[in-house]
Design a protein around this motif. Sequence first.
Motif, mmCIF file in Angstrom:
data_model
loop_
_atom_site.group_PDB
_atom_site.id
_atom_site.type_symbol
_atom_site.label_atom_id
_atom_site.label_comp_id
_atom_site.label_asym_id
_atom_site.label_seq_id
_atom_site.Cartn_x
_atom_site.Cartn_y
_atom_site.Cartn_z
ATOM 1 N N LEU A 97 5.447 7.680 14.294
ATOM 2 C CA LEU A 97 6.630 7.404 13.468
ATOM 3 C C LEU A 97 7.585 6.445 14.179
ATOM 4 N N MET A 98 7.807 6.678 15.483
ATOM 5 C CA MET A 98 8.722 5.808 16.231
ATOM 6 C C MET A 98 8.224 4.369 16.206
ATOM 7 N N LEU A 160 -3.036 -0.845 11.037
ATOM 8 C CA LEU A 160 -2.813 -1.121 9.610
ATOM 9 C C LEU A 160 -1.393 -1.590 9.344
ATOM 10 N N ASN A 161 -0.447 -1.168 10.218
ATOM 11 C CA ASN A 161 0.879 -1.742 10.118
ATOM 12 C C ASN A 161 1.530 -1.455 8.768
ATOM 13 N N ASP A 162 1.327 -0.268 8.230
ATOM 14 C CA ASP A 162 1.787 0.047 6.872
ATOM 15 C C ASP A 162 3.055 0.910 6.935
ATOM 16 N N THR A 163 4.208 0.252 6.831
ATOM 17 C CA THR A 163 5.481 0.958 6.979
ATOM 18 C C THR A 163 5.711 1.954 5.839
ATOM 19 N N THR A 164 5.221 1.628 4.644
ATOM 20 C CA THR A 164 5.387 2.558 3.513
ATOM 21 C C THR A 164 4.654 3.861 3.808
ATOM 22 N N MET A 165 3.473 3.739 4.406
ATOM 23 C CA MET A 165 2.716 4.945 4.770
ATOM 24 C C MET A 165 3.457 5.716 5.869
ATOM 25 N N THR A 166 4.106 4.986 6.770
ATOM 26 C CA THR A 166 4.901 5.652 7.813
ATOM 27 C C THR A 166 5.940 6.557 7.159
ATOM 28 N N PHE A 167 6.657 6.039 6.152
ATOM 29 C CA PHE A 167 7.705 6.831 5.504
ATOM 30 C C PHE A 167 7.114 8.007 4.722
ATOM 31 N N GLU A 215 13.746 5.523 0.818
ATOM 32 C CA GLU A 215 12.991 4.353 1.264
ATOM 33 C C GLU A 215 11.615 4.330 0.585
ATOM 34 N N LEU A 216 10.973 5.496 0.519
ATOM 35 C CA LEU A 216 9.677 5.552 -0.163
ATOM 36 C C LEU A 216 9.857 5.271 -1.658
ATOM 37 N N GLU A 217 10.920 5.798 -2.250
ATOM 38 C CA GLU A 217 11.180 5.546 -3.681
ATOM 39 C C GLU A 217 11.282 4.046 -3.954
ATOM 40 N N ARG A 233 -4.682 8.010 -2.224
ATOM 41 C CA ARG A 233 -5.821 8.616 -1.515
ATOM 42 C C ARG A 233 -5.585 8.624 -0.004
ATOM 43 N N ALA A 234 -5.027 7.528 0.509
ATOM 44 C CA ALA A 234 -4.799 7.426 1.965
ATOM 45 C C ALA A 234 -3.796 8.482 2.434
#
Length: 308
Positions: A97-98, A160-167, A215-217, A233-234
């Motif tokens: 997360l960090m 993958l560098n996916d910030t949306t998935m991080t949130f 943020e996810l919204e 799915r991910a």
Amino acid sequence: MSDTTTPPQSVARQRNADRELNAARLLRASAKHSYDPLTEIDWSAPVDPDHYALPAHRVALYGTPLWERLDERARARLSVHQFASTTAAGIWFELVLMEGLIRHVYAGDLTTGHAQYALTEVADECRHSTMFARYITATGYPSARPTRRADRLGKLHFLLNDTTMTFAGAIFVEEFTDAMQREMVRDESLQPLARAVARIHVVEEARHIGYAKPELERRWAAMTTARRAVFRRALALLARHAVAEVVHPRVYALAGLDPAGARRAAEANPHWRQARIDWARKALEFFTDLGVLTPATARSWRRAALLP
Ligand SMILES: [Fe+2]
Ligand SMILES: [Fe+2]
């Protein structure tokens, strides 16, 4: 195909204003209620071996034939190791997360409250991970390392560098541990050290959830249909692996049990299934309302024992 759809300028302006308002509120709350666990917690106090760290019915093997074979002290020790394993999983996830939050700041502008809050959250997570590591040491649990599977998943997330998935992952993990730790804070019969760790974490995590949800919204609203399908799915997969990490096989080995057999017993245990469903409930309600969890993907959440 582009990853996102661009909103009209007035909508984007309003979103930024909302984002800044939320960040200002979170920064104020952080200034008032932040704790340094290294000085807040008495790490030198002796740890009573008969204290449970988690309520007995929340231990993965509770009520199984393997549980019946253990004496009271061994059961208490199992609960302490399960919580230590959960904190090790917490460290694993907080490091991921960090990295995601740093990446988020790197892409943003640090004069905004939104970016400043991201760094404030990183500072919180630095203290939490150190606190969890201290707890692991204090209880004699042998390692803060995650499983190899989780280690690989973390590295994949970096790639993958996916910030949306991080949130989204943060919402799931933070709501899940929040529900577990609120039970610990309420139960005065539990080990004082575990409750002190849980108390600090509960207070600070509430802000993190308040940061990640809007943020996810925003990001979800801008996501294309095709990308949403992959994302659903991910996320279910990430949640399944994160929850599996809560009880590392070494917890069972330390109790003198066969890790594979104990894991099977835990997976078949209705009490353990119920614990995970209860702890996941708030996150899954949020994902359902947002459309991240749909009837079509509910099956994989159910298979992960996160939905009834
Ligand atoms: Fe944390
Ligand atoms: Fe957090």
